[in-house]
Design a protein around this motif. Sequence first.
Motif, PDB file in Angstrom:
ATOM      1  N   ARG A  77       9.163  -6.160  22.745  1.00 26.58           N
ATOM      2  CA  ARG A  77      10.154  -5.861  21.858  1.00 26.58           C
ATOM      3  C   ARG A  77      10.232  -4.213  21.609  1.00 26.58           C
ATOM      4  O   ARG A  77      11.314  -3.668  21.352  1.00 26.58           O
ATOM      5  N   SER A  78       8.958  -3.715  21.265  1.00 26.85           N
ATOM      6  CA  SER A  78       8.990  -2.466  21.269  1.00 26.85           C
ATOM      7  C   SER A  78       9.501  -1.471  22.383  1.00 26.85           C
ATOM      8  O   SER A  78      10.285  -0.416  22.281  1.00 26.85           O
ATOM      9  N   ALA A  79       9.358  -1.864  23.735  1.00 24.41           N
ATOM     10  CA  ALA A  79       9.744  -1.303  24.896  1.00 24.41           C
ATOM     11  C   ALA A  79      11.440  -1.434  24.702  1.00 24.41           C
ATOM     12  O   ALA A  79      12.215  -0.339  25.130  1.00 24.41           O
ATOM     13  N   VAL A  80      11.707  -2.507  24.435  1.00 20.65           N
ATOM     14  CA  VAL A  80      13.255  -3.109  24.546  1.00 20.65           C
ATOM     15  C   VAL A  80      14.114  -1.882  23.325  1.00 20.65           C
ATOM     16  O   VAL A  80      15.136  -1.285  23.503  1.00 20.65           O
ATOM     17  N   LEU A  95      16.756   4.800  23.060  1.00 25.42           N
ATOM     18  CA  LEU A  95      16.526   6.261  22.515  1.00 25.42           C
ATOM     19  C   LEU A  95      15.998   7.224  23.496  1.00 25.42           C
ATOM     20  O   LEU A  95      15.966   8.334  23.191  1.00 25.42           O
ATOM     21  N   VAL A  96      15.487   6.715  24.575  1.00 22.51           N
ATOM     22  CA  VAL A  96      14.965   7.787  25.661  1.00 22.51           C
ATOM     23  C   VAL A  96      16.001   8.176  26.492  1.00 22.51           C
ATOM     24  O   VAL A  96      16.877   7.473  26.919  1.00 22.51           O
ATOM     25  N   LYS A 144      15.012  10.858  29.033  1.00 28.95           N
ATOM     26  CA  LYS A 144      14.312  11.311  30.132  1.00 28.95           C
ATOM     27  C   LYS A 144      14.109  10.016  31.057  1.00 28.95           C
ATOM     28  O   LYS A 144      13.739   8.811  30.771  1.00 28.95           O
ATOM     29  N   LYS A 145      14.414  10.336  32.426  1.00 31.70           N
ATOM     30  CA  LYS A 145      14.477   9.278  33.349  1.00 31.70           C
ATOM     31  C   LYS A 145      12.740   8.679  33.610  1.00 31.70           C
ATOM     32  O   LYS A 145      12.635   7.399  33.796  1.00 31.70           O
ATOM     33  N   GLU A 146      12.059   9.477  33.709  1.00 37.16           N
ATOM     34  CA  GLU A 146      10.594   9.371  33.806  1.00 37.16           C
ATOM     35  C   GLU A 146      10.144   8.167  32.874  1.00 37.16           C
ATOM     36  O   GLU A 146       9.433   7.221  32.822  1.00 37.16           O
ATOM     37  N   ASP A 147      10.518   8.400  31.495  1.00 37.40           N
ATOM     38  CA  ASP A 147      10.273   7.643  30.293  1.00 37.40           C
ATOM     39  C   ASP A 147      10.803   6.308  30.331  1.00 37.40           C
ATOM     40  O   ASP A 147      10.371   5.163  30.103  1.00 37.40           O
ATOM     41  N   ARG A 148      12.174   6.360  30.970  1.00 34.05           N
ATOM     42  CA  ARG A 148      12.943   5.140  31.035  1.00 34.05           C
ATOM     43  C   ARG A 148      12.443   4.484  32.074  1.00 34.05           C
ATOM     44  O   ARG A 148      12.096   3.061  32.076  1.00 34.05           O
ATOM     45  N   ASP A 149      11.750   4.688  33.169  1.00 34.86           N
ATOM     46  CA  ASP A 149      11.133   4.134  34.191  1.00 34.86           C
ATOM     47  C   ASP A 149       9.758   3.298  33.827  1.00 34.86           C
ATOM     48  O   ASP A 149       9.441   2.286  34.042  1.00 34.86           O
ATOM     49  N   ARG A 150       9.074   4.312  32.944  1.00 40.69           N
ATOM     50  CA  ARG A 150       7.728   3.760  32.372  1.00 40.69           C
ATOM     51  C   ARG A 150       8.102   2.652  31.464  1.00 40.69           C
ATOM     52  O   ARG A 150       7.425   1.570  31.509  1.00 40.69           O
ATOM     53  N   LEU A 151       9.084   2.660  30.651  1.00 38.99           N
ATOM     54  CA  LEU A 151       9.512   1.436  29.815  1.00 38.99           C
ATOM     55  C   LEU A 151       9.996   0.298  30.414  1.00 38.99           C
ATOM     56  O   LEU A 151       9.632  -0.845  29.973  1.00 38.99           O
TER      57      LEU A 151
END
Length: 598
Positions: free
Chosen positions: A392-395, A400-401, A403-410
Amino acid sequence: MALASDELEKSKSTPRTRKQGAEQPAVKAEGPNLRERAAAILRAVRRFFGATVFSNLTRRIVFLNLAAITVLVAGIFYLSLNQWRAGLIDARVQSLRVQGEIISAAVAASATVDSDVIQVNPDRLIDLLPGSANAAVNFFDPSLEFPISPERVAPLLGELVTPTKTRARIYDKDGFLILDSANLYTPGEVLQPLTPPEQKEVFFLVEWWNRMLSWVPGAQFSLYQEYDASEGKRYPEVNVALTGAPADIVRVDAEGRLVVSVAVPVQRARAIVGVLLLSTSPGDIEAIVATERAAILRIALVAAVITSIFSFLLAGTIAGPMRRLSAAAERVQVSMNNRAEIPDYTERSDEIGHLSGALRAMTNALYARMEAIERFAADVAHELKNPLTSLRSAVETLPLVTKKEDRDRLTGIIQHDVRRLDRLISDISNASRLDAELVREGADSIDIGEILEALVSMHSDLAAARDITVTLDNRSGKLKPLTTGHDSRLAQVFTNLIDNAISFSPDSGTVTISLLTDADTITVRVEDEGQGIRGDTHRIFERFYTDRPENEQFGDHSGLGLSISKQIVEAHNGTITGRNRKEAAGAMFEVVLPRHRK
């Protein structure tokens, strides 16, 4: 003025009203209490009798015990109606015959010679000559007549017959009735006209009982009939006795009562001068049999009462505990919050004690299973909440993210949590239906050695990527490692243990599987060369407990593997333990199963 007078009247009447009001509630309070108490006692008595005296089990026990007594009494009554009666008839015939011979001898001695009918045989006159060998022979003809005098025989017959309550009749050789003891009256009178006996009113139950006994099969007798004084020869026994031989016959009168008759010839000087006919009173034998039956019936009634009392006591020791056990079982069924207790009768060594123990064990197992299900549900909810919270937290953070690396990590976290949820749901589903599958599937004879050889061959190929060696040390000898169970589930246990040993072993390490067999057990040990068990060795078999190596990511395992393995082993009546190795680094898991002998 009117208002004041009304208040005055009201104030005058108030004390009386209060007094009545003080007395009235006391009566009303006592009445309902007594009625409620009486109703409660009546309900308690009704429940007691309904559960004990009038219960189905009590009725069956009492009925079967009384039926046995009824069959026994019926058999005794049947014997009394046939064998006893036949024995009494034979005894009475013998008694009448002896009595008849004595009375006939006395009657013959009292007979007088009729001089008017004496005849001389001319052919026997030569026998009177002196020196003749036949001089002692009777001069007179054997057909000499000795008439029986009623006046002389009547007193003698009365004295001999009256004490025996037997009817005696004397007929002459022409079948004419001379004397009848039933007609003897006073010394001044010889004959008295027969008067029919008074008909006594019989109680309807006695009449019904006699009719029922008349249906019992037995010997059939001819009907007795009275004949006139001049028709004595119509009696068969009189006819036979006139030929010189005694005769007896048994008949029944119009009311079905037995009449035993014995005819004895009256002889004097080898001449038959008449016949003595002795007969019993109608119903004489039935009276004796009825007396015996009444005694048997009294004993049977006493036995029935005692049997009923013991039957009720027996039913109380069976029906009462059964009722309490069934009531407790019903309370278990409807109880939602409280834990219902099954009555303890295990001190009894009978089936009730065994049933009580079985119900108590079943109830304890049921409550234990319910508690395990509750704990399992709580653990499942707790384990599912963690990945769901992370997911839930990741979704929520993903939109709101920027940056591409943050989106990939999520995105990676979301995929990892989804895989973790899928693994948890699969393992939970397997664990939840494990018991049903173990009960439903049939148990077969399994060779543990063959299962381990196949698993070692399969895991050796998978462990070769890390240069880990998987070996099997079979030390069973001539004893075959056979057990009874489910091969797929036991293979699941050993697969889980070998997988854990490979995952905890360092590269180029060795996983050793040992198989030992003795007369009663089969022992399988799985050892690795890893870091060993770091936490509590008793908690490793708890659900969702994990203690994985540091190189593995959290959530890759559900923590249900060892818990499911323990459940499978215990379902096969075995044990599983885990501990650290003493002689070297690493952990060792040991599975002990009962050995099956062919």
